[in-house]
Write an enzyme that holds these catalytic residues in place. Structure first.
Site, PDB file in Angstrom:
ATOM      1  N   LYS A 187     -14.103  -4.166   2.296  1.00 12.59           N
ATOM      2  CA  LYS A 187     -14.986  -2.822   2.188  1.00 12.59           C
ATOM      3  C   LYS A 187     -16.551  -3.251   2.446  1.00 12.59           C
ATOM      4  O   LYS A 187     -16.997  -2.244   3.053  1.00 12.59           O
ATOM      5  CB  LYS A 187     -14.748  -2.350   0.667  1.00 12.59           C
ATOM      6  CG  LYS A 187     -13.229  -1.555   0.493  1.00 12.59           C
ATOM      7  CD  LYS A 187     -13.240  -1.301  -0.994  1.00 12.59           C
ATOM      8  CE  LYS A 187     -12.040  -0.615  -1.280  1.00 12.59           C
ATOM      9  NZ  LYS A 187     -11.875   0.043  -2.607  1.00 12.59           N
TER      10      LYS A 187
ATOM     11  N   VAL B 126      -6.921   1.021 -12.742  1.00  7.35           N
ATOM     12  CA  VAL B 126      -7.220   1.428 -11.397  1.00  7.35           C
ATOM     13  C   VAL B 126      -5.812   0.881 -10.631  1.00  7.35           C
ATOM     14  O   VAL B 126      -5.655   1.375  -9.412  1.00  7.35           O
ATOM     15  CB  VAL B 126      -8.126   0.746 -10.758  1.00  7.35           C
ATOM     16  CG1 VAL B 126      -9.557   1.373 -11.195  1.00  7.35           C
ATOM     17  CG2 VAL B 126      -8.703  -0.465 -10.408  1.00  7.35           C
TER      18      VAL B 126
ATOM     19  N   ASN C  17     -18.212  -8.110 -16.214  1.00 14.30           N
ATOM     20  CA  ASN C  17     -17.844  -8.814 -15.039  1.00 14.30           C
ATOM     21  C   ASN C  17     -17.666 -10.521 -15.380  1.00 14.30           C
ATOM     22  O   ASN C  17     -18.422 -10.718 -16.035  1.00 14.30           O
ATOM     23  CB  ASN C  17     -18.800  -8.613 -13.954  1.00 14.30           C
ATOM     24  CG  ASN C  17     -18.071  -8.874 -12.325  1.00 14.30           C
ATOM     25  OD1 ASN C  17     -16.862  -8.285 -12.235  1.00 14.30           O
ATOM     26  ND2 ASN C  17     -18.520  -9.520 -11.491  1.00 14.30           N
ATOM     27  N   ARG C  18     -16.843 -11.043 -14.678  1.00 16.34           N
ATOM     28  CA  ARG C  18     -16.537 -12.246 -14.876  1.00 16.34           C
ATOM     29  C   ARG C  18     -17.754 -13.360 -14.269  1.00 16.34           C
ATOM     30  O   ARG C  18     -18.294 -13.983 -15.017  1.00 16.34           O
ATOM     31  CB  ARG C  18     -15.192 -12.540 -13.802  1.00 16.34           C
ATOM     32  CG  ARG C  18     -15.009 -14.167 -14.100  1.00 16.34           C
ATOM     33  CD  ARG C  18     -13.645 -14.386 -13.071  1.00 16.34           C
ATOM     34  NE  ARG C  18     -13.879 -14.017 -11.643  1.00 16.34           N
ATOM     35  CZ  ARG C  18     -12.997 -14.102 -10.955  1.00 16.34           C
ATOM     36  NH1 ARG C  18     -11.577 -14.664 -11.261  1.00 16.34           N
ATOM     37  NH2 ARG C  18     -12.859 -13.779  -9.643  1.00 16.34           N
TER      38      ARG C  18
ATOM     39  N   MET D 139      -2.344  -6.931 -11.525  1.00 13.89           N
ATOM     40  CA  MET D 139      -1.721  -6.563 -10.269  1.00 13.89           C
ATOM     41  C   MET D 139      -0.699  -7.204  -9.894  1.00 13.89           C
ATOM     42  O   MET D 139      -0.530  -8.424  -9.957  1.00 13.89           O
ATOM     43  CB  MET D 139      -2.891  -6.479  -8.957  1.00 13.89           C
ATOM     44  CG  MET D 139      -2.336  -5.557  -7.728  1.00 13.89           C
ATOM     45  SD  MET D 139      -3.788  -5.530  -6.857  1.00 13.89           S
ATOM     46  CE  MET D 139      -3.874  -6.887  -5.714  1.00 13.89           C
TER      47      MET D 139
ATOM     48  N   GLY E 293     -15.339  -5.173 -14.525  1.00 15.00           N
ATOM     49  CA  GLY E 293     -15.227  -5.362 -13.111  1.00 15.00           C
ATOM     50  C   GLY E 293     -16.470  -4.832 -12.498  1.00 15.00           C
ATOM     51  O   GLY E 293     -17.062  -3.976 -12.794  1.00 15.00           O
TER      52      GLY E 293
ATOM     53  N   SER F  88       0.724  -1.265  -0.085  1.00 15.38           N
ATOM     54  CA  SER F  88      -0.164  -0.081   0.137  1.00 15.38           C
ATOM     55  C   SER F  88       0.936   1.272   0.162  1.00 15.38           C
ATOM     56  O   SER F  88       1.765   1.494   0.841  1.00 15.38           O
ATOM     57  CB  SER F  88      -0.788   0.122   1.131  1.00 15.38           C
ATOM     58  OG  SER F  88      -1.598   1.015   1.340  1.00 15.38           O
TER      59      SER F  88
ATOM     60  N   SER G 113      -0.609   4.013   0.798  1.00 12.04           N
ATOM     61  CA  SER G 113      -1.240   4.908   1.707  1.00 12.04           C
ATOM     62  C   SER G 113      -0.582   5.539   2.697  1.00 12.04           C
ATOM     63  O   SER G 113      -0.589   6.728   2.945  1.00 12.04           O
ATOM     64  CB  SER G 113      -2.618   4.370   2.198  1.00 12.04           C
ATOM     65  OG  SER G 113      -3.481   3.973   1.192  1.00 12.04           O
TER      66      SER G 113
ATOM     67  N   ASP H  60     -13.471   6.321  -3.570  1.00 15.66           N
ATOM     68  CA  ASP H  60     -12.928   5.519  -4.940  1.00 15.66           C
ATOM     69  C   ASP H  60     -13.253   6.113  -6.171  1.00 15.66           C
ATOM     70  O   ASP H  60     -12.353   6.406  -6.987  1.00 15.66           O
ATOM     71  CB  ASP H  60     -13.186   4.247  -4.830  1.00 15.66           C
ATOM     72  CG  ASP H  60     -12.334   3.260  -3.713  1.00 15.66           C
ATOM     73  OD1 ASP H  60     -11.595   4.107  -3.136  1.00 15.66           O
ATOM     74  OD2 ASP H  60     -12.832   2.205  -3.333  1.00 15.66           O
TER      75      ASP H  60
HETATM   76  P1  NDP Z   1     -13.153  -6.558  -5.382  1.00 16.19           P
HETATM   77  O1  NDP Z   1     -12.586  -7.852  -4.876  1.00 16.19           O
HETATM   78  O2  NDP Z   1     -14.046  -5.905  -4.556  1.00 16.19           O
HETATM   79  O3  NDP Z   1     -13.374  -6.777  -7.063  1.00 16.19           O
HETATM   80  C1  NDP Z   1     -12.456  -7.353  -7.615  1.00 16.19           C
HETATM   81  C2  NDP Z   1     -13.039  -7.660  -9.181  1.00 16.19           C
HETATM   82  O4  NDP Z   1     -12.097  -8.133  -9.856  1.00 16.19           O
HETATM   83  C3  NDP Z   1     -14.317  -8.308  -9.600  1.00 16.19           C
HETATM   84  O5  NDP Z   1     -15.272  -7.645 -10.349  1.00 16.19           O
HETATM   85  C4  NDP Z   1     -13.829  -9.554  -9.848  1.00 16.19           C
HETATM   86  O6  NDP Z   1     -14.813 -10.291 -10.545  1.00 16.19           O
HETATM   87  C5  NDP Z   1     -12.796  -9.009 -10.694  1.00 16.19           C
HETATM   88  N1  NDP Z   1     -11.650 -10.356 -10.959  1.00 16.19           N
HETATM   89  C6  NDP Z   1     -10.670 -10.568  -9.879  1.00 16.19           C
HETATM   90  N2  NDP Z   1     -10.037 -11.630 -10.529  1.00 16.19           N
HETATM   91  C7  NDP Z   1     -10.562 -11.811 -11.718  1.00 16.19           C
HETATM   92  C8  NDP Z   1      -9.928 -12.370 -12.742  1.00 16.19           C
HETATM   93  N3  NDP Z   1      -9.037 -13.598 -12.637  1.00 16.19           N
HETATM   94  N4  NDP Z   1     -10.587 -12.116 -14.258  1.00 16.19           N
HETATM   95  C9  NDP Z   1     -11.681 -11.539 -14.043  1.00 16.19           C
HETATM   96  N5  NDP Z   1     -12.232 -10.649 -13.322  1.00 16.19           N
HETATM   97  C10 NDP Z   1     -11.393 -10.879 -12.023  1.00 16.19           C
HETATM   98  O7  NDP Z   1     -11.791  -5.652  -5.321  1.00 16.19           O
HETATM   99  P2  NDP Z   1     -11.818  -3.863  -5.455  1.00 16.19           P
HETATM  100  O8  NDP Z   1     -12.719  -3.486  -6.498  1.00 16.19           O
HETATM  101  O9  NDP Z   1     -11.601  -3.415  -4.115  1.00 16.19           O
HETATM  102  O10 NDP Z   1     -10.151  -3.921  -6.005  1.00 16.19           O
HETATM  103  C11 NDP Z   1     -10.051  -4.169  -7.280  1.00 16.19           C
HETATM  104  C12 NDP Z   1      -8.673  -3.507  -7.882  1.00 16.19           C
HETATM  105  O11 NDP Z   1      -8.725  -2.213  -7.614  1.00 16.19           O
HETATM  106  C13 NDP Z   1      -7.263  -4.024  -7.027  1.00 16.19           C
HETATM  107  O12 NDP Z   1      -6.466  -4.163  -8.008  1.00 16.19           O
HETATM  108  C14 NDP Z   1      -7.199  -2.895  -6.184  1.00 16.19           C
HETATM  109  O13 NDP Z   1      -5.707  -2.799  -5.769  1.00 16.19           O
HETATM  110  C15 NDP Z   1      -7.538  -1.904  -7.071  1.00 16.19           C
HETATM  111  N6  NDP Z   1      -7.945  -0.355  -6.470  1.00 16.19           N
HETATM  112  C16 NDP Z   1      -6.973   0.757  -6.697  1.00 16.19           C
HETATM  113  C17 NDP Z   1      -7.250   1.928  -6.045  1.00 16.19           C
HETATM  114  C18 NDP Z   1      -6.355   2.885  -6.413  1.00 16.19           C
HETATM  115  O14 NDP Z   1      -6.734   4.006  -5.433  1.00 16.19           O
HETATM  116  N7  NDP Z   1      -5.624   2.988  -7.387  1.00 16.19           N
HETATM  117  C19 NDP Z   1      -8.625   2.137  -4.964  1.00 16.19           C
HETATM  118  C20 NDP Z   1      -9.050   0.656  -4.627  1.00 16.19           C
HETATM  119  C21 NDP Z   1      -8.890  -0.453  -5.649  1.00 16.19           C
HETATM  120  P3  NDP Z   1     -15.863 -11.370  -9.845  1.00 16.19           P
HETATM  121  O15 NDP Z   1     -16.908 -10.617  -9.516  1.00 16.19           O
HETATM  122  O16 NDP Z   1     -16.300 -12.287 -10.903  1.00 16.19           O
HETATM  123  O17 NDP Z   1     -14.985 -12.024  -8.711  1.00 16.19           O
END
Ligand code: NDP
Length: 311
Positions: free
Chosen positions: A73, A236, A157-158, A211, A133, A22, A24, A109
């Site tokens: 969250k 993001v 979304n997946r 990531m 997503g 992080s 932050s 966010d």
């Molecule tokens: P969540 O766990 O809430 O959501 C994850 C999302 O990613 C879901 O839509 C999930 O789909 C999808 N996903 C995960 N793995 C896969 C995959 N292999 N194939 C397809 N879809 C996938 O996480 P967040 O929304 O909190 O965070 C998501 C990203 O955003 C992270 O990388 C985080 O670091 C980044 N982020 C960056 C911020 C910034 O300030 N730049 C702030 C907040 C987050 P499914 O629903 O199908 O599981």
């Protein structure tokens, strides 16, 4: 920093797991130092099962607040004393403010992406947006884009659960009379995704695909013919600074100034949180200069980004 910590110093932090990557703590501690505010900010590795005990500890230790990242969250939102209107619609919290033992959950966010795009000269007003997503970050972004005047937001979304969630959010948005056309499809519907991105103004990746450390060679866009000159690509993810999605966009026709990574989102959503904690504007320009200097001194060149990048 240790010379200014006293018996009155208040604690803040970021909750989530994994958390060592992080940015932050660096960002908020810089801002506290900048204003001479007697607070210190740390990272606390926290999974969903530890949320309730961590919130109790926040009250017990009189912490001023905390940021929240994945996977906590939604669980945090379920355990707040109060929620902001946006956090209530979204059902997720990225900022907790502790006012004398009352914890209020906010979400900044989505604001982070909209403000960062603006900082790069890109307005979302009347734009067609494709969003990958439907998790916490994506939901905050789609709601903020709808609230701030996007013409359409098409989500891919997946999983089915995410698709259902977006439909539910869309109903709430429509109930509030917001004129944004929101649709949601499964990622597997590749033909629709192809057409939507080809005609979109902005593509945003809000999944964790790409990531560090495990996914740096991955992107959800396999068909690079979707990239075009007028497309803005926003990822993001901020670690690595340049994701595979961004590299592919740059190599397939998108303009360099229109390919943007998530470090600015971190800064601009942080500005919203900092204001909630302190009532003050984050010193954005000074912070950007500090981070750029730090990046130059400490971090490997962009082409060699590896899993150990710290911002
Ligand atoms: P969540 O766990 O809430 O959501 C994850 C999302 O990613 C879901 O839509 C999930 O789909 C999808 N996903 C995960 N793995 C896969 C995959 N292999 N194939 C397809 N879809 C996938 O996480 P967040 O929304 O909190 O965070 C998501 C990203 O955003 C992270 O990388 C985080 O670091 C980044 N982020 C960056 C911020 C910034 O300030 N730049 C702030 C907040 C987050 P499914 O629903 O199908 O599981």
């Amino acid at each position: 920093m240790d010379t200014r910590i006293s018996g009155k110093t208040r604690l803040l932090g970021v909750l989530g797991t994994p958390i060592k990557h992080s940015g932050s703590p660096i960002m908020y501690n810089f801002c506290f130092d900048y204003y001479g505010i007697d607070c210190v900010y740390l990272a606390f590795d926290t999974d969903e099962s530890q949320v309730k005990s961590t919130l109790d500890a926040m009250k017990r230790l009189n912490m001023r607040g905390a940021n929240v990242t994945m996977p906590c969250k939604q669980e945090v939102a379920r355990n707040m004393d109060k929620l902001s209107p946006a956090a209530k619609i979204i059902g997720a919290v990225n900022t907790i403010v502790n006012d004398n033992g009352v914890l209020t959950g906010h979400i900044t966010d989505g604001m982070g992406v909209v403000l960062d795009l603006k900082d790069h000269g890109v307005s979302i007003v009347d734009k067609d947006i494709v969003l990958l997503g439907a998790g916490g970050a994506a939901t905050a972004i789609m709601v903020q884009c709808a609230l701030d005047g996007a013409k359409s937001v098409t989500v891919f979304n997946r999983g089915e659960e995410g698709v259902k969630k977006v439909k539910h959010i869309n109903e709430k948005i429509k109930e509030d009379g917001i004129a944004c056309n929101m649709e949601c499809y499964l990622l597997a519907e590749q033909d629709i995704m192809h057409d939507k991105i080809c005609s979109a103004d902005i593509l945003i990746n809000a999944t964790s695909v790409g990531m560090a450390p495990a996914q740096t060679e991955k992107s959800l866009i396999n068909d690079t013919s979707v990239f075009h000159e007028n497309l803005v690509v926003y990822d993001v993810i901020y670690n690595p600074l340049v994701t595979k999605l961004m590299k592919d966009a740059l190599e397939n026709g998108c303009k360099a100034e229109n390919v943007i990574g998530g470090k600015g989102m971190l800064l601009w959503q942080g500005a919203g949180a900092f204001k909630l904690y302190t009532g003050l504007d984050m010193p954005a320009q000074e912070l950007k200069e500090f981070l750029a200097k730090r990046e130059k001194e400490d971090v490997e060149p962009l082409a060699d980004i590896a899993e150990n990048v710290t911002y």
